[in-house]
Design an enzyme around this catalytic site. Structure first.
Site, PDB file in Angstrom:
ATOM      1  N   PHE A   6       2.741  -7.951  -9.604  1.00 31.46           N
ATOM      2  CA  PHE A   6       3.915  -8.769  -9.280  1.00 31.46           C
ATOM      3  C   PHE A   6       4.284  -9.584 -10.521  1.00 31.46           C
ATOM      4  O   PHE A   6       3.433  -9.860 -11.380  1.00 31.46           O
ATOM      5  CB  PHE A   6       3.612  -9.687  -8.100  1.00 31.46           C
ATOM      6  CG  PHE A   6       3.605  -8.980  -6.777  1.00 31.46           C
ATOM      7  CD1 PHE A   6       4.685  -9.093  -5.907  1.00 31.46           C
ATOM      8  CD2 PHE A   6       2.526  -8.180  -6.394  1.00 31.46           C
ATOM      9  CE1 PHE A   6       4.690  -8.428  -4.687  1.00 31.46           C
ATOM     10  CE2 PHE A   6       2.522  -7.518  -5.177  1.00 31.46           C
ATOM     11  CZ  PHE A   6       3.607  -7.643  -4.319  1.00 31.46           C
TER      12      PHE A   6
ATOM     13  N   LYS B  61       0.826  -1.219   0.000  1.00 28.66           N
ATOM     14  CA  LYS B  61       0.000   0.000   0.000  1.00 28.66           C
ATOM     15  C   LYS B  61       0.859   1.267   0.000  1.00 28.66           C
ATOM     16  O   LYS B  61       0.615   2.187  -0.794  1.00 28.66           O
ATOM     17  CB  LYS B  61      -0.933  -0.022   1.220  1.00 28.66           C
ATOM     18  CG  LYS B  61      -1.801   1.220   1.378  1.00 28.66           C
ATOM     19  CD  LYS B  61      -3.012   0.945   2.228  1.00 28.66           C
ATOM     20  CE  LYS B  61      -2.653   0.388   3.595  1.00 28.66           C
ATOM     21  NZ  LYS B  61      -2.006   1.389   4.472  1.00 28.66           N
TER      22      LYS B  61
ATOM     23  N   TRP C 120       6.947  -0.654  -8.009  1.00 29.37           N
ATOM     24  CA  TRP C 120       8.177  -1.189  -7.411  1.00 29.37           C
ATOM     25  C   TRP C 120       9.317  -1.139  -8.424  1.00 29.37           C
ATOM     26  O   TRP C 120      10.434  -0.733  -8.112  1.00 29.37           O
ATOM     27  CB  TRP C 120       7.977  -2.628  -6.924  1.00 29.37           C
ATOM     28  CG  TRP C 120       9.076  -3.111  -6.020  1.00 29.37           C
ATOM     29  CD1 TRP C 120       9.063  -3.142  -4.657  1.00 29.37           C
ATOM     30  CD2 TRP C 120      10.371  -3.606  -6.409  1.00 29.37           C
ATOM     31  NE1 TRP C 120      10.260  -3.627  -4.160  1.00 29.37           N
ATOM     32  CE2 TRP C 120      11.084  -3.914  -5.222  1.00 29.37           C
ATOM     33  CE3 TRP C 120      10.986  -3.819  -7.632  1.00 29.37           C
ATOM     34  CZ2 TRP C 120      12.376  -4.427  -5.232  1.00 29.37           C
ATOM     35  CZ3 TRP C 120      12.299  -4.320  -7.648  1.00 29.37           C
ATOM     36  CH2 TRP C 120      12.972  -4.623  -6.471  1.00 29.37           C
TER      37      TRP C 120
ATOM     38  N   THR D  38       3.947   1.550  -0.923  1.00 29.13           N
ATOM     39  CA  THR D  38       4.709   1.588  -2.169  1.00 29.13           C
ATOM     40  C   THR D  38       3.868   2.186  -3.290  1.00 29.13           C
ATOM     41  O   THR D  38       4.332   3.044  -4.057  1.00 29.13           O
ATOM     42  CB  THR D  38       5.176   0.168  -2.544  1.00 29.13           C
ATOM     43  OG1 THR D  38       5.924  -0.379  -1.457  1.00 29.13           O
ATOM     44  CG2 THR D  38       6.050   0.191  -3.779  1.00 29.13           C
TER      45      THR D  38
ATOM     46  N   LYS E 285       7.957  -6.675   9.725  1.00 29.80           N
ATOM     47  CA  LYS E 285       7.959  -6.016   8.421  1.00 29.80           C
ATOM     48  C   LYS E 285       9.372  -5.727   7.926  1.00 29.80           C
ATOM     49  O   LYS E 285       9.681  -5.908   6.762  1.00 29.80           O
ATOM     50  CB  LYS E 285       7.154  -4.717   8.482  1.00 29.80           C
ATOM     51  CG  LYS E 285       5.661  -4.947   8.685  1.00 29.80           C
ATOM     52  CD  LYS E 285       4.888  -3.652   8.692  1.00 29.80           C
ATOM     53  CE  LYS E 285       4.837  -3.022   7.327  1.00 29.80           C
ATOM     54  NZ  LYS E 285       3.972  -1.821   7.319  1.00 29.80           N
TER      55      LYS E 285
ATOM     56  N   PHE F   2      -3.944  -0.428   7.077  1.00 33.72           N
ATOM     57  CA  PHE F   2      -4.709  -1.637   6.774  1.00 33.72           C
ATOM     58  C   PHE F   2      -5.866  -1.336   5.819  1.00 33.72           C
ATOM     59  O   PHE F   2      -5.716  -0.544   4.893  1.00 33.72           O
ATOM     60  CB  PHE F   2      -5.156  -2.329   8.063  1.00 33.72           C
ATOM     61  CG  PHE F   2      -4.009  -2.764   8.929  1.00 33.72           C
ATOM     62  CD1 PHE F   2      -2.982  -3.544   8.418  1.00 33.72           C
ATOM     63  CD2 PHE F   2      -3.923  -2.378  10.264  1.00 33.72           C
ATOM     64  CE1 PHE F   2      -1.904  -3.936   9.209  1.00 33.72           C
ATOM     65  CE2 PHE F   2      -2.850  -2.774  11.056  1.00 33.72           C
ATOM     66  CZ  PHE F   2      -1.844  -3.549  10.527  1.00 33.72           C
TER      67      PHE F   2
ATOM     68  N   ALA G  41      -3.347   1.089  12.900  1.00 31.63           N
ATOM     69  CA  ALA G  41      -4.772   1.146  12.578  1.00 31.63           C
ATOM     70  C   ALA G  41      -5.567   0.017  13.210  1.00 31.63           C
ATOM     71  O   ALA G  41      -6.783   0.120  13.318  1.00 31.63           O
ATOM     72  CB  ALA G  41      -4.971   1.123  11.069  1.00 31.63           C
TER      73      ALA G  41
ATOM     74  N   ARG H 114       2.589   8.120   7.635  1.00 31.07           N
ATOM     75  CA  ARG H 114       2.934   7.905   9.041  1.00 31.07           C
ATOM     76  C   ARG H 114       4.411   7.562   9.185  1.00 31.07           C
ATOM     77  O   ARG H 114       5.050   7.070   8.255  1.00 31.07           O
ATOM     78  CB  ARG H 114       2.101   6.767   9.631  1.00 31.07           C
ATOM     79  CG  ARG H 114       0.646   7.075   9.818  1.00 31.07           C
ATOM     80  CD  ARG H 114      -0.127   5.837  10.204  1.00 31.07           C
ATOM     81  NE  ARG H 114      -0.085   4.827   9.151  1.00 31.07           N
ATOM     82  CZ  ARG H 114      -0.448   3.568   9.310  1.00 31.07           C
ATOM     83  NH1 ARG H 114      -0.854   3.144  10.490  1.00 31.07           N
ATOM     84  NH2 ARG H 114      -0.400   2.726   8.307  1.00 31.07           N
TER      85      ARG H 114
END
Length: 550
Positions: free
Chosen positions: A379, A69, A407, A71, A103, A299, A271, A92
């Site tokens: 992807f 998200k 990406w 990215t 992560k 999220f 969140a 954030r």
């Protein structure tokens, strides 16, 4: 394939003064933190007659495969700039809990990142440390007040204020302080929460300026007296000292994307256990300098986005012009029952089965009066047949959809997405519920409309909490529901789009400084724990360079 951190470290960052000038932020408004980071002096932020339009980026229910998200959000902002818009992104700050936990980083990925990513992911400008210090100073002042005679008649058994730490540490979920005899304090059973879920974080996130911050701190409820009356930080006279600790942290942080777009990164509430949005100050600051402001909520639509519309935009008194829902073909197959190790295999049947999760998120966002755009984060394992299925589904479901390949391509990989978003903007948005109808009505509306629950079940403790909330005139505050991020229900294993379940509310926590009521549901924890193999295991410093942050 290059890692995220190696891509970021190979990039030649521009001086932060040049980044600021790109959107008209004067040098006198900058408080530099080295050459590539700065805080923007809140007292010197200009006021625009035409504030920028806010576009909210949210996502589907997260899966172990990751959706990207942040990215997509960063690449989309760079795409807006490439299209000629004066764009800014408001994000954030990462918490060290997830960075060291599961992560490994939270500054985007590949060629769609905010930089310097190592600083952003670790200590940054010290905001989290300031929040932790302020939070724990208040805890110390409470304990000291009781030790020194307890003029406010505070009941040590009913202290609600918790210490915090910016780590995932399950050992701190239940602790006893003050052991060792009369000179060491009054023994008190308490808990730690992670800094991202602390009320000081929420207060910083929703304050409009330093005076508002001080007023919110004064209104923090820290416990109750023996006579069952609430005690506030203002009763302790703590607001001045805590505001002094936060006077620099309240200024938003300015960095840049790999595409050279200005980025404000400020505040970091989760969140699932907090309200999940960057600071109101950062978002409204970006509005003064940019015509397009892209921001995120943690999220899915059931968590961060709902809280963005019902808490943040309510207190900020602004509208959301557009919303993007980030998904992946892999995540839809996971919701359709495919094991993580098999997600790279083509599976149209699982994709068809799991798409109900995305459909629910689209329906949710429409309830706030905006037109969602689905962003399919591509992807390399995605097949043409799967991509065509997504396009046909969008046509049949009546929702705009665009692919993103940020990406690998950065902003160039989101041009089509940016154009689609701009074509679907609206003039106004609306909250889901009327908070004047009370806490129970708000919870039941969210449970029914967003989670598709049939009923809400309150524990005995939650019923007692309701009586306290009503007695103290907190009943009309908005609600911040703490719920698992993995499901629309409070059962993390119920994937897809479950219907007819029960939402179990176990506690209701007044957050009178932030200005909302936290509803703890299911088994959600406010202090996470580390996994069997935490991300910290792979982080290192080699030849002076940080490695392992993705």
């Amino acid at each position: 394939m290059l890692s995220d951190v190696s891509i970021a470290q190979a990039h030649n960052l521009e001086p932060i003064t040049d980044i600021a000038k790109r959107v008209g932020i004067d040098d006198e408004a900058l408080i530099p933190y080295g050459h590539h980071m700065a805080k923007v002096d809140l007292s010197k932020i200009r006021k625009s007659d035409t504030p920028g339009k806010i576009i909210l980026v949210t996502g589907v229910s997260p899966t172990p495969a990751g959706e990207g998200k942040s990215t997509v959000l960063i690449g989309l902002t760079d795409a807006m700039a490439k299209l000629g818009h004066k764009a800014m992104v408001a994000l954030r700050e990462p918490s060290l809990g997830p960075v060291m936990g599961i992560k490994g980083g939270a500054a985007g990925g590949g060629y769609s990142q905010v930089v310097p990513m190592e600083n952003i992911n670790l200590h940054f400008t010290g905001d989290f440390h300031a929040i932790t210090s302020a939070n724990n100073t208040l805890a110390a002042l409470i304990d000291n007040h009781i030790q020194q005679g307890n003029a406010l008649n505070i009941d040590p058994r009913r202290i609600t204020w918790q210490r915090c730490l910016d780590v995932n540490d399950r050992s701190l979920r239940h602790v006893v302080t003050g052991l060792g005899g009369p000179k060491q304090g009054v023994p008190t059973e308490t808990r730690f929460t992670i800094t991202a879920a602390s009320e000081i974080m929420a207060v910083l996130g929703l304050a409009t300026d330093l005076e508002d911050l001080k007023a919110r701190i004064a209104n923090l409820t820290v416990g109750f007296t023996y006579d069952d009356e609430p005690v506030t930080a203002g009763d302790l006279g703590a607001q001045g000292a805590l505001s002094a600790l936060l006077k620099d942290a309240i200024n938003p942080n300015l960095v840049q994307t790999l595409g050279g777009t200005p980025a404000l990164i400020h505040g970091g509430p989760f969140a699932n256990i907090a309200h999940g949005c960057n600071t109101l100050i950062a978002t409204t600051t970006a509005q003064q300098y940019a015509d397009i402001v892209l921001t995120e909520a943690g999220f899915g639509s059931d968590l961060g986005a709902e809280k963005f519309f019902d808490i943040k935009s309510r207190y900020g008194n602004f509208d959301v012009a557009g919303t993007v829902i980030v998904t992946t073909i892999r995540s839809m197959k996971y919701n359709g029952g495919v094991a993580r190790e098999d997600l790279t295999n083509e599976n149209l049947e699982a994709l068809k089965s799991g798409i109900v999760n995305l459909e629910r998120h689209v329906e949710n966002i429409r309830k706030f009066g905006v037109k969602p755009v689905v962003a399919v984060n591509l992807f390399t394992s995605d097949t043409e047949a799967e991509r065509e299925f997504m396009r046909q589904w969008a046509d049949q479901f009546g929702v705009a959809l665009a692919e993103a390949n940020v990406w690998a391509e950065g902003g160039d990989g989101a041009i089509q997405l940016a154009e689609t978003v701009l074509d679907n903007l609206v003039e106004s948005s609306a909250p889901l519920y009327d908070n004047d109808k009370g806490v129970e009505a708000a919870i039941e509306t969210i449970a029914r409309e967003i989670y598709h629950a049939d009923r809400v079940e309150y524990s005995n403790q939650a019923r007692k909490d309701l009586e306290t909330i009503k007695k103290n005139s907190w009943y009309t505050l908005p609600v911040c529901i703490s719920k698992t991020q993995y499901s629309f229900s409070d059962d993390p294993k119920a994937l897809g789009a479950p219907e007819g379940h029960t939402l179990h509310v176990r506690e209701l926590l007044p957050r009178t400084g932030a200005g909302f009521i936290v509803a703890l549901t299911g088994a959600v924890m406010t202090m996470p724990g580390l996994g069997k193999k935490p991300a910290a295991d792979g982080i290192d410093v080699i030849d002076g360079k940080i490695t392992g942050l993705f």
